[in-house]
Design a protein around this motif. Structure first.
Motif, PDB file in Angstrom:
ATOM      1  N   ALA A   1       0.835  -1.203   0.000  1.00  0.00           N
ATOM      2  CA  ALA A   1       0.000   0.000   0.000  1.00  0.00           C
ATOM      3  C   ALA A   1       0.868   1.251   0.000  1.00  0.00           C
ATOM      4  O   ALA A   1       0.579   2.215  -0.702  1.00  0.00           O
ATOM      5  CB  ALA A   1      -0.924  -0.006   1.214  1.00  0.00           C
ATOM      6  N   VAL A   2       1.953   1.247   0.767  1.00  0.00           N
ATOM      7  CA  VAL A   2       2.843   2.409   0.808  1.00  0.00           C
ATOM      8  C   VAL A   2       3.533   2.586  -0.542  1.00  0.00           C
ATOM      9  O   VAL A   2       3.720   3.712  -1.009  1.00  0.00           O
ATOM     10  CB  VAL A   2       3.875   2.259   1.949  1.00  0.00           C
TER      11      VAL A   2
ATOM     12  N   TRP B   1       2.342   1.870  -3.477  1.00  0.00           N
ATOM     13  CA  TRP B   1       1.393   2.375  -4.466  1.00  0.00           C
ATOM     14  C   TRP B   1       0.813   3.731  -4.101  1.00  0.00           C
ATOM     15  O   TRP B   1       0.168   4.381  -4.909  1.00  0.00           O
ATOM     16  CB  TRP B   1       0.250   1.384  -4.651  1.00  0.00           C
ATOM     17  N   TRP B   2       0.997   4.139  -2.852  1.00  0.00           N
ATOM     18  CA  TRP B   2       0.455   5.425  -2.396  1.00  0.00           C
ATOM     19  C   TRP B   2       1.141   6.554  -3.156  1.00  0.00           C
ATOM     20  O   TRP B   2       2.341   6.524  -3.359  1.00  0.00           O
ATOM     21  CB  TRP B   2       0.736   5.559  -0.892  1.00  0.00           C
TER      22      TRP B   2
ATOM     23  N   SER C   1       3.205   9.665  -3.936  1.00  0.00           N
ATOM     24  CA  SER C   1       4.208  10.323  -3.104  1.00  0.00           C
ATOM     25  C   SER C   1       3.888  11.803  -2.977  1.00  0.00           C
ATOM     26  O   SER C   1       3.189  12.390  -3.788  1.00  0.00           O
ATOM     27  CB  SER C   1       5.597  10.132  -3.716  1.00  0.00           C
ATOM     28  N   ARG C   2       4.451  12.432  -1.962  1.00  0.00           N
ATOM     29  CA  ARG C   2       4.219  13.855  -1.731  1.00  0.00           C
ATOM     30  C   ARG C   2       4.834  14.681  -2.856  1.00  0.00           C
ATOM     31  O   ARG C   2       4.334  15.723  -3.210  1.00  0.00           O
ATOM     32  CB  ARG C   2       4.820  14.295  -0.395  1.00  0.00           C
TER      33      ARG C   2
END
Length: 177
Positions: A21-22, A24-25, A27-28
């Motif tokens: 999940a991280v 595919w999240w 990015s900032r």
């Protein structure tokens, strides 16, 4: 032993799912506005509006109108809502502050008498409360009210004595302009 293996396996599955999940999240860096695009040289002359691409607007999160724990009171008919702040506008002037009145003996006497009146009302209310507690047979409350009454009566006597002193001082003062 079997329960421990199940817990370890479940923990590993949760960890792997969190890592995926991280990954595919978004990015900032991708969601934050990028550096301004490099200047393009189209040719000699001024740059027209058509040649400049508008930057993507970043949505600004506005706060909720009231936090969940706040008490919202509907406005009354005579209420006037404050004007919204305007960017780069000069600050609005504050209302003039009333000049403080001199604290003369008359002024102090008036305030002391007012406090004594309020304390006298409180003593009367407590005496009634004491009678109620006595009639109910609530000895603990009777003792509490007796202690309050004793304190209030002592303070009331002090205020009355102070009022007598201030009344004498107020007689000697020159009249107010």
């Amino acid at each position: 032993m079997r329960n421990r293996e199940r817990v370890m396996l479940g923990s590993a599955v949760v960890l792997v799912a969190a890592l995926i999940a991280v990954a595919w999240w978004p990015s900032r860096e991708a969601s934050s506005p990028a550096a301004p695009p490099p200047a393009r040289s189209v040719g000699p002359g001024p740059v027209t509006a058509a040649q400049v691409s508008p930057e993507r607007a970043v949505p600004v999160r506005t706060p909720d109108p009231a936090p969940p724990h706040a008490t919202v009171v509907p406005p009354s008919p005579g209420d006037v809502p404050p004007e919204p702040e305007v960017a780069n506008a000069p600050p609005q002037p504050n209302d003039a502050i009333e000049e403080e009145k001199p604290q003369t003996a008359r002024w102090k006497l008036e305030k002391t008498e007012h406090i004594a009146t309020l304390l006298g009302r409180d003593v009367s209310r407590l005496e009634g409360e004491r009678q109620e507690a006595k009639s109910r047979g609530d000895k603990a409350r009777v003792e509490q009210v007796d202690a309050l009454l004793q304190r209030h009566r002592v303070r009331l006597d002090e205020l009355r004595e102070e009022a007598r002193t201030l009344a004498e001082a107020a007689r000697d003062e020159p009249p107010e302009p």
